[in-house]
Design an enzyme around this catalytic site. Structure first.
Site, PDB file in Angstrom:
ATOM      1  CG  ASP A  75     110.648 -33.820 -40.588  1.00 57.60           C
ATOM      2  OD1 ASP A  75     110.282 -34.378 -39.546  1.00 57.60           O
ATOM      3  OD2 ASP A  75     111.476 -34.321 -41.379  1.00 57.60           O
TER       4      ASP A  75
ATOM      5  CD  GLU B 148     114.732 -36.101 -34.369  1.00 59.31           C
ATOM      6  OE1 GLU B 148     115.792 -36.313 -34.979  1.00 59.31           O
ATOM      7  OE2 GLU B 148     113.723 -36.817 -34.507  1.00 59.31           O
TER       8      GLU B 148
HETATM    9  O1  FUB Z   1     112.829 -36.412 -41.418  1.00 62.57           O
HETATM   10  C1  FUB Z   1     114.079 -36.885 -40.999  1.00 62.57           C
HETATM   11  C2  FUB Z   1     114.292 -36.598 -39.550  1.00 62.57           C
HETATM   12  O2  FUB Z   1     113.277 -37.234 -38.785  1.00 62.57           O
HETATM   13  C3  FUB Z   1     114.156 -35.149 -39.160  1.00 62.57           C
HETATM   14  O3  FUB Z   1     115.248 -34.370 -39.522  1.00 62.57           O
HETATM   15  C4  FUB Z   1     113.930 -35.306 -37.704  1.00 62.57           C
HETATM   16  O4  FUB Z   1     113.490 -34.160 -37.052  1.00 62.57           O
HETATM   17  C5  FUB Z   1     112.920 -36.423 -37.674  1.00 62.57           C
HETATM   18  O5  FUB Z   1     111.611 -35.964 -37.874  1.00 62.57           O
END
Ligand code: FUB
Length: 369
Positions: free
Chosen positions: A56, A267
């Site tokens: 991320d 997301e």
């Molecule tokens: O790293 C945990 C979660 O996985 C992140 O918050 C999302 O964006 C995905 O990458």
């Protein structure tokens, strides 16, 4: 007698078949493993850090250096499920680079879950901003009730250590904060994530603890749930307004629908500006793409344009985009180091190229010739 011979023949036929049956059950697996290996060998870039798992990446240029604020993935005994419970991260490390092609410096632990007064668990994808001699680290974390909130921590130095505020940001929820500084000096926070990111649980405006994590909680013909945006307060520690929907439209000007999993927001929001246009980019989650939409205001609406990055190996895909010395760079992750474990990822970087009309050239992460 005939009967006995027939039975014997049948038995003989079954026994020699057994190894083939066993092999054919294993075959899809080994073909998958081989395909994965071949893809990794064809990677357009290599993991930036290899002594720990990182994911991320939110990259920023501060003091002519690149700083990366990302997740620090760890092994866990928690089983993998659709809510992302196996992403059990406990701290953040800040990384820096003198240029996107040079080596990475790991500045050690910048913030740990035990130093966050309101912490429950699971430090997910963070972001950072700089304003008036202070660096702000924004992070999603479950509170003691298991509800994702967004917290803020501050430091005088880009690499931290950061000190967390006593409470999460008032009115914050869900995951993946991304803070964008506009040319007029205003800061906006984008956030939200489906499934384990809990956005679908806030559909009615209050947290629904009985809603499912595994679905969007929507009919496929409804407008898709989408990211939220709010201006930040002058002290950078609160939302200055009620979050609004980041609307993404299709080419006909209609809102992208919930059933459109190839294009709807899932997301990992990111916003950057290029030639006066706002680019809102995000992950499509269960279709594993990084896509983008463009607009004329930080609030949107944004019109869907296309794919930035084709699926990486692993479930999640998450990115950031920066300009450094007149070139544009995409920071992203895949699972090359762990050979495909969804929660053990590694960050990477590659150049991002615009076409003359401002569109972004689609990148194949395993497209090395
Ligand atoms: O790293 C945990 C979660 O996985 C992140 O918050 C999302 O964006 C995905 O990458």
């Amino acid at each position: 007698m005939k009967l006995i011979i027939m039975r014997k023949q049948k038995k003989q036929r079954i026994i020699p078949l057994l190894p083939f049956v066993a092999i054919s059950f294993c075959l899809p697996l080994s073909i998958y493993a081989q395909e994965k290996q071949a893809k990794f060998e064809n990677s357009i870039s290599k993991p930036l850090v290899s002594d720990m798992f990182t994911a991320d990446p939110s990259a920023h240029v501060f003091n002519n250096k690149i700083y990366i604020y990302g997740s620090h993935d760890i092994e866990t005994s928690v089983a993998e499920n659709g809510s992302g419970d196996h992403f059990q991260m406990k701290d953040y490390h800040v990384l820096s680079m003198d240029s996107p092609t040079e080596k990475v410096t790991d500045h050690g632990i910048a913030l740990a879950v035990e130093n966050i007064p309101w912490a429950g668990k699971q430090l997910w994808a963070p972001d950072a901003a700089y304003h008036k001699n202070t660096y702000y680290l924004y992070f999603p974390l479950k509170d003691k009730e298991g509800i994702f909130r967004i917290g803020v921590a501050t430091s005088r130095r880009p690499e931290g250590p950061f000190k967390a505020e006593k409470e999460p940001i008032k009115g914050s929820y869900s995951i993946d904060p991304a803070v964008f500084k506009d040319s007029d000096g205003s800061f906006y926070m984008y956030f939200g994530g489906l499934y384990g990111g809990q956005l679908q649980r806030w559909k009615s405006g209050v947290f629904n603890k009985n809603a499912s994590d595994k679905a969007d909680g929507q009919q496929s013909e409804e407008p898709a749930l989408t990211a939220k945006v709010a201006k930040l307060s002058a002290d950078m520690k609160q939302l200055a307004e009620k979050p609004k929907d980041v609307v993404v439209l299709d080419e006909k000007g209609n809102t992208i629908l919930s059933g459109d999993h190839d294009r709807r927001f899932f997301e990992g929001s990111w916003v950057h500006k290029y030639n006066g246009k706002y680019y809102f980019s995000y992950s499509t989650g269960d279709t594993h793409k990084l896509v983008y939409a463009t607009g004329d205001s930080p609030y949107g609406p944004f019109t869907y344009q296309g794919v930035i990055l084709l699926p990486v190996i692993g479930w999640t895909t998450h990115h950031s985009i920066i300009e450094f010395q007149n070139k544009w760079w995409l920071y992203y992750h895949d699972t090359e180091l762990s050979e495909g474990k969804t929660h053990l990822r590694n960050i990477k970087v590659t150049e991002l190229i615009y076409n003359k009309d401002g569109s972004i050239k689609t990148i194949d992460p395993y497209g090395k010739k």
